[in-house]
Design a protein around this motif. Structure first.
Motif, PDB file in Angstrom:
ATOM      1  N   ASP A  91       0.842  -1.136   0.184  1.00  0.00           N
ATOM      2  CA  ASP A  91      -0.177  -0.167  -0.094  1.00  0.00           C
ATOM      3  C   ASP A  91       0.905   1.127   0.126  1.00  0.00           C
ATOM      4  OD1 ASP A  91      -2.757  -0.065   0.012  1.00  0.00           O
ATOM      5  OD2 ASP A  91      -2.549  -1.529   1.904  1.00  0.00           O
ATOM      6  N   SER A  92       0.509   2.341  -0.651  1.00  0.00           N
ATOM      7  CA  SER A  92       1.105   3.785  -0.694  1.00  0.00           C
ATOM      8  C   SER A  92       0.769   4.364   0.769  1.00  0.00           C
ATOM      9  CB  SER A  92       0.789   4.256  -1.942  1.00  0.00           C
ATOM     10  OG  SER A  92       1.170   3.731  -2.958  1.00  0.00           O
ATOM     11  N   ILE A  93       1.228   4.017   1.787  1.00  0.00           N
ATOM     12  CA  ILE A  93       1.103   4.880   2.904  1.00  0.00           C
ATOM     13  C   ILE A  93       2.264   5.764   3.175  1.00  0.00           C
ATOM     14  CG2 ILE A  93       0.908   4.553   5.577  1.00  0.00           C
ATOM     15  CD1 ILE A  93      -1.496   3.327   3.895  1.00  0.00           C
ATOM     16  N   SER A  94       1.730   7.035   3.520  1.00  0.00           N
ATOM     17  CA  SER A  94       2.977   8.241   3.749  1.00  0.00           C
ATOM     18  C   SER A  94       3.035   8.595   5.266  1.00  0.00           C
ATOM     19  CB  SER A  94       2.453   9.559   2.977  1.00  0.00           C
ATOM     20  OG  SER A  94       1.207   9.779   3.483  1.00  0.00           O
ATOM     21  N   ARG A  95       1.968   8.046   6.125  1.00  0.00           N
ATOM     22  CA  ARG A  95       2.075   8.447   7.455  1.00  0.00           C
ATOM     23  C   ARG A  95       1.635   7.125   8.178  1.00  0.00           C
ATOM     24  NH1 ARG A  95      -0.803  14.100   7.879  1.00  0.00           N
ATOM     25  NH2 ARG A  95       0.522  15.564   6.222  1.00  0.00           N
ATOM     26  N   PRO A  96       2.552   5.989   8.075  1.00  0.00           N
ATOM     27  CA  PRO A  96       2.280   4.900   9.010  1.00  0.00           C
ATOM     28  C   PRO A  96       2.227   5.090  10.609  1.00  0.00           C
ATOM     29  CG  PRO A  96       4.566   4.766   8.278  1.00  0.00           C
ATOM     30  CD  PRO A  96       3.865   6.080   7.350  1.00  0.00           C
ATOM     31  N   VAL A  97       1.135   4.710  11.264  1.00  0.00           N
ATOM     32  CA  VAL A  97       0.950   5.013  12.819  1.00  0.00           C
ATOM     33  C   VAL A  97       0.522   3.577  13.261  1.00  0.00           C
ATOM     34  CG1 VAL A  97       0.629   7.278  12.356  1.00  0.00           C
ATOM     35  CG2 VAL A  97      -1.307   5.614  12.262  1.00  0.00           C
ATOM     36  N   ALA A 156     -13.287   2.508  -1.402  1.00  0.00           N
ATOM     37  CA  ALA A 156     -14.726   1.645  -1.688  1.00  0.00           C
ATOM     38  C   ALA A 156     -15.486   2.392  -0.763  1.00  0.00           C
ATOM     39  CB  ALA A 156     -14.487   0.098  -1.558  1.00  0.00           C
ATOM     40  N   LEU A 157     -15.137   2.409   0.674  1.00  0.00           N
ATOM     41  CA  LEU A 157     -15.788   2.648   1.821  1.00  0.00           C
ATOM     42  C   LEU A 157     -15.988   4.303   1.978  1.00  0.00           C
ATOM     43  CD1 LEU A 157     -14.922   0.207   4.435  1.00  0.00           C
ATOM     44  CD2 LEU A 157     -16.794   0.084   2.669  1.00  0.00           C
ATOM     45  N   ARG A 158     -15.416   4.979   0.802  1.00  0.00           N
ATOM     46  CA  ARG A 158     -15.167   6.626   1.000  1.00  0.00           C
ATOM     47  C   ARG A 158     -14.691   6.881   2.432  1.00  0.00           C
ATOM     48  NH1 ARG A 158     -20.721   8.227  -2.377  1.00  0.00           N
ATOM     49  NH2 ARG A 158     -19.863   7.073  -4.245  1.00  0.00           N
ATOM     50  N   LEU A 159     -13.681   6.372   2.894  1.00  0.00           N
ATOM     51  CA  LEU A 159     -13.141   6.887   4.133  1.00  0.00           C
ATOM     52  C   LEU A 159     -12.212   8.173   4.004  1.00  0.00           C
ATOM     53  CD1 LEU A 159     -12.177   3.357   5.512  1.00  0.00           C
ATOM     54  CD2 LEU A 159     -14.311   4.791   5.916  1.00  0.00           C
ATOM     55  N   SER A 160     -12.010   8.653   5.221  1.00  0.00           N
ATOM     56  CA  SER A 160     -11.214   9.869   5.068  1.00  0.00           C
ATOM     57  C   SER A 160      -9.728   9.974   4.346  1.00  0.00           C
ATOM     58  CB  SER A 160     -10.972  10.373   6.587  1.00  0.00           C
ATOM     59  OG  SER A 160     -10.078   9.405   7.189  1.00  0.00           O
ATOM     60  N   LYS A 161      -9.237  10.958   4.039  1.00  0.00           N
ATOM     61  CA  LYS A 161      -7.901  11.160   3.543  1.00  0.00           C
ATOM     62  C   LYS A 161      -7.055  10.681   4.630  1.00  0.00           C
ATOM     63  CE  LYS A 161      -8.694  14.830   0.191  1.00  0.00           C
ATOM     64  NZ  LYS A 161      -8.134  16.164  -0.001  1.00  0.00           N
ATOM     65  N   GLN A 162      -7.086  10.649   5.737  1.00  0.00           N
ATOM     66  CA  GLN A 162      -6.357  10.293   6.826  1.00  0.00           C
ATOM     67  C   GLN A 162      -6.027   8.655   6.764  1.00  0.00           C
ATOM     68  OE1 GLN A 162      -7.440  10.859  10.822  1.00  0.00           O
ATOM     69  NE2 GLN A 162      -5.741   9.569  11.754  1.00  0.00           N
ATOM     70  N   GLU A 163      -7.238   8.091   6.260  1.00  0.00           N
ATOM     71  CA  GLU A 163      -7.135   6.408   6.439  1.00  0.00           C
ATOM     72  C   GLU A 163      -6.407   6.049   4.969  1.00  0.00           C
ATOM     73  OE1 GLU A 163     -10.860   4.880   8.888  1.00  0.00           O
ATOM     74  OE2 GLU A 163     -11.366   6.350   7.685  1.00  0.00           O
ATOM     75  N   SER A 164      -6.393   6.858   4.120  1.00  0.00           N
ATOM     76  CA  SER A 164      -5.681   6.681   2.738  1.00  0.00           C
ATOM     77  C   SER A 164      -4.111   6.706   3.084  1.00  0.00           C
ATOM     78  CB  SER A 164      -6.288   7.199   1.612  1.00  0.00           C
ATOM     79  OG  SER A 164      -7.424   7.122   1.325  1.00  0.00           O
ATOM     80  N   ARG A 165      -4.006   7.642   3.824  1.00  0.00           N
ATOM     81  CA  ARG A 165      -2.467   7.901   4.313  1.00  0.00           C
ATOM     82  C   ARG A 165      -1.760   7.265   5.323  1.00  0.00           C
ATOM     83  NH1 ARG A 165      -4.355  13.710   4.143  1.00  0.00           N
ATOM     84  NH2 ARG A 165      -4.513  13.415   6.511  1.00  0.00           N
ATOM     85  N   SER A 166      -2.551   6.658   6.154  1.00  0.00           N
ATOM     86  CA  SER A 166      -2.051   6.068   7.423  1.00  0.00           C
ATOM     87  C   SER A 166      -2.509   4.666   7.529  1.00  0.00           C
ATOM     88  CB  SER A 166      -2.446   6.799   8.782  1.00  0.00           C
ATOM     89  OG  SER A 166      -1.887   8.208   8.775  1.00  0.00           O
TER      90      SER A 166
END
Length: 241
Positions: free
Chosen positions: A173-179, A217-227
């Motif tokens: 996955d392209s994750i820029s802010r893993p937490v 697919a679930l239209r989640l927030s940008k944070q969940e696409s980044r992290s």
């Protein structure tokens, strides 16, 4: 593994890795009807599981490129098989490299975790001289219990196209802010969080979908696409796909 055995094991693994490289530069006809004798290494490009089933090869080492479906089981025995000898399997699938070993007296079985093309190389680790005329005998059973061929898996995520909920999956996955506590798929298809903790769920469990695809697919927030996505979201998605 005992310390005294490690140098022999590493040498055998090194030889097996060489087999994987050999598949890209040499090919030879394969035959399931009679033994094939091809000097030191027998190398061939195969098609599917059925091309290995019943195959016999006489050579010190053997290498094959073969398309396998998830759940296909490739078995191999070697003769002569002496107590203390090990069959070493070095394999590759995409950018992943893996190793397996088993006593030569019992044989080795490898179960394909994904539907894709594999480079497989077998060699024998022995404390003495490797016999010049090793005979390798192969079996291959499909996930349905009989010799078969690989199911189409265009994006090579381990899920057949006919059952894949997400096309064109890209790993990792392209994750820029893993937490911590936010999960994404790594290069091997396992979901982990920013600390490396495993969720116990794979891309296969998720219907062939990565965290980025699930978030979209679930239209989640940008944070969940980044992290990454929450464990609850991941489990719910896996349970329904």
């Amino acid at each position: 593994m005992p310390a005294r055995a490690r140098p022999r094991t590493l040498a055998a693994i090194g030889a097996a890795v060489g087999l994987l490289l050999a598949t890209t530069v040499a090919t030879a006809p394969a035959s399931a009807a009679k033994p094939v004798k091809s000097g030191t290494t027998a190398v061939s490009a195969s098609t599917g599981c059925s091309s290995l089933n019943g195959l016999k090869v006489t050579a010190k080492t053997v290498s094959r490129t073969v398309a396998l479906a998830a759940g296909d089981v490739v078995g191999v025995t070697v003769s002569p098989a002496r107590s203390g000898d090990l069959i070493i399997l070095a394999g590759s699938a995409g950018t992943s490299i893996f190793f397996e070993e088993a006593p030569a007296t019992t044989g080795l079985k490898y179960t394909a975790p994904y539907s894709t093309t594999y480079g497989l190389g077998w060699s024998l680790e022995t404390s003495g001289t490797v016999p010049g005329d090793l005979t390798w005998t192969f079996t291959c059973t499909g996930s349905g219990g009989s010799g078969g061929t690989a199911t189409s898996d265009s994006d090579r995520d381990g899920v057949a196209d006919s059952a894949d909920a997400c096309a064109s999956t890209t790993l990792p996955d392209s994750i820029s802010r893993p937490v911590a506590g936010r999960y994404f798929a790594n290069s091997s298809g396992r979901f982990v969080d920013g600390t490396g903790a495993a969720a116990g769920i794979t891309v296969v469990d998720a219907g062939g979908c990565s965290a980025n695809q699930i978030a979209k697919a679930l239209r989640l927030s940008k944070q969940e696409s980044r992290s990454g996505i929450s464990l609850t979201t991941l489990k719910n998605w896996a349970a329904s796909h």
